[in-house]
Design an enzyme around this catalytic site. Sequence first.
Site, PDB file in Angstrom:
ATOM      1  N   CYS A  38       0.773  -1.069   0.278  1.00  0.00           N
ATOM      2  CA  CYS A  38       0.069   0.107   0.574  1.00  0.00           C
ATOM      3  C   CYS A  38       0.794   0.999  -0.101  1.00  0.00           C
ATOM      4  O   CYS A  38       2.186   1.052   0.610  1.00  0.00           O
ATOM      5  CB  CYS A  38      -1.160   0.057   1.546  1.00  0.00           C
ATOM      6  SG  CYS A  38      -1.830   1.414   1.465  1.00  0.00           S
ATOM      7  N   SER A  40       0.698   3.856   1.798  1.00  0.00           N
ATOM      8  CA  SER A  40       0.867   3.996   3.041  1.00  0.00           C
ATOM      9  C   SER A  40       2.306   3.416   3.493  1.00  0.00           C
ATOM     10  O   SER A  40       2.624   4.415   4.610  1.00  0.00           O
ATOM     11  CB  SER A  40      -0.310   4.291   4.121  1.00  0.00           C
ATOM     12  OG  SER A  40      -0.952   3.992   3.318  1.00  0.00           O
ATOM     13  N   HIS A  43       5.398   5.504   2.095  1.00  0.00           N
ATOM     14  CA  HIS A  43       5.349   6.867   2.164  1.00  0.00           C
ATOM     15  C   HIS A  43       6.554   7.394   3.935  1.00  0.00           C
ATOM     16  O   HIS A  43       7.121   7.946   3.568  1.00  0.00           O
ATOM     17  CB  HIS A  43       4.331   8.102   3.196  1.00  0.00           C
ATOM     18  CG  HIS A  43       3.150   8.174   2.440  1.00  0.00           C
ATOM     19  ND1 HIS A  43       3.738   9.558   1.721  1.00  0.00           N
ATOM     20  CD2 HIS A  43       1.945   8.191   1.920  1.00  0.00           C
ATOM     21  CE1 HIS A  43       2.231   9.416   0.401  1.00  0.00           C
ATOM     22  NE2 HIS A  43       1.169   8.674   1.813  1.00  0.00           N
ATOM     23  N   HIS A  59       0.493  -3.437   6.128  1.00  0.00           N
ATOM     24  CA  HIS A  59      -0.840  -3.329   6.465  1.00  0.00           C
ATOM     25  C   HIS A  59      -2.055  -3.653   6.100  1.00  0.00           C
ATOM     26  O   HIS A  59      -2.991  -3.815   7.068  1.00  0.00           O
ATOM     27  CB  HIS A  59      -0.590  -2.033   7.015  1.00  0.00           C
ATOM     28  CG  HIS A  59      -0.811  -0.879   6.309  1.00  0.00           C
ATOM     29  ND1 HIS A  59       0.470  -0.407   5.447  1.00  0.00           N
ATOM     30  CD2 HIS A  59      -1.969  -1.098   6.188  1.00  0.00           C
ATOM     31  CE1 HIS A  59      -0.235   0.749   4.948  1.00  0.00           C
ATOM     32  NE2 HIS A  59      -1.632   0.178   4.833  1.00  0.00           N
ATOM     33  N   CYS A 162      -6.964  -2.921   3.723  1.00  0.00           N
ATOM     34  CA  CYS A 162      -7.265  -1.189   4.320  1.00  0.00           C
ATOM     35  C   CYS A 162      -7.254  -0.391   2.722  1.00  0.00           C
ATOM     36  O   CYS A 162      -8.158   0.157   2.377  1.00  0.00           O
ATOM     37  CB  CYS A 162      -4.888  -0.959   3.926  1.00  0.00           C
ATOM     38  SG  CYS A 162      -4.790   0.431   4.151  1.00  0.00           S
TER      39      CYS A 162
HETATM   40 ZN    ZN Z   1      -2.988   0.648   3.218  1.00  0.00          ZN
END
Ligand code: ZN
Length: 360
Positions: A38, A40, A43, A59, A162
């Site tokens: 993902c 995220s 990042h 996650h 997610c």
């Molecule tokens: Zn995510």
Amino acid sequence: MKAAIFHGAHEPLTVEDVEIDKPMAHEVIVKTMASGVCHSDLHFVDGLYNMATPAILGHEVSGIVEEVGSQVSYVQPGDHVIGCLSVFCGHCERCLAGEPFLCRSPEVRRGPADPPKYTWNGSRVGQFANLGSYAEKMLVHENTLVKIGNDVPFEVAALIGCGVTTGVGAAMNTAEVKPGSTVAVFGAGGVGLAAIQGARIAGARQIIAVDVSESKLATAKELGATHIIDASDRDPVQAIRDMTGGGADYTFECIGLKKTAEQCFEAIRDGGLATIVGMIPVGTKIELDGPTFLRAKKIQGCSMGSNRFRTHMPQYIDLYQQGRLKLDEMVTRTGRLGDVNEAFRAMKAGEVARTVLKFD
Ligand SMILES: [Zn+2]
Ligand SMILES: [Zn+2]
């Protein structure tokens, strides 16, 4: 067990042998079956957000329960589960108000004071988002898990963990898109494609996808966008105003950039609602034109699609099994744990909606 260790921003993850503890009273060991890569996670790798290292990222995950702590009653070994980072306590004010995605109770979360759950080279290894799914096993609180049927493909289940819950939930729960409305979604990656589908399922009559990648826009059309805008060759705000006759009822920012967040607000009609879903880098400020607030324009944040994941995720699985939520189409590539750095590269290059790492 093997886990991909994150050592710090701009460094590649390395696959290492990591020791995992026994579950405490409310903890569960889950054998990881599939983990989506993902944005995220990226990042943190890119240094736009910070965390202590070494740590296990990841996650967006599905797996099989392997071992449970003495007080765990919700799951038992053999159950198929999805993990969600929105771990909840069930009795704080936010949980009782129906917003468990905003629960901050320390009792269910991983913190610096907790005993180590994983060790590598004699040092404690952190666990991203209370999960840490770039690993063959995860030691998690039972309230990070929802049970699913044995007939749900693990790759699809992972995505629901997610990206799907965030995007579909942003449209259906956070913004509550109304039937017959007009919607524009900025960014047609995993979360954006899910938001497009959430808007379609909610009954929006016009769904405009905005991106700079031709292939992502083609996927967006396949998954429910009625119109597309290539923002590399035209101003998306003006194009949305032209297409909708003055501005969209709802817009969604699914990238995490200052510019597109501002465009999201500019592209709504008077009284419209802009929802910021993407992770905007730490320290970034968004600028909005003050006088336009007089026209009742609204802007809001969004946390994990306002999920109550133990009820929402089974609903999303129903929609998938009925063919209304298209998730197989969102898995662009699959790989193994050791392919995680390549998956980050492909995501950054805009080549994929999702790479899913498989562990079986
Ligand atoms: Zn995510
Ligand atoms: Zn709570």
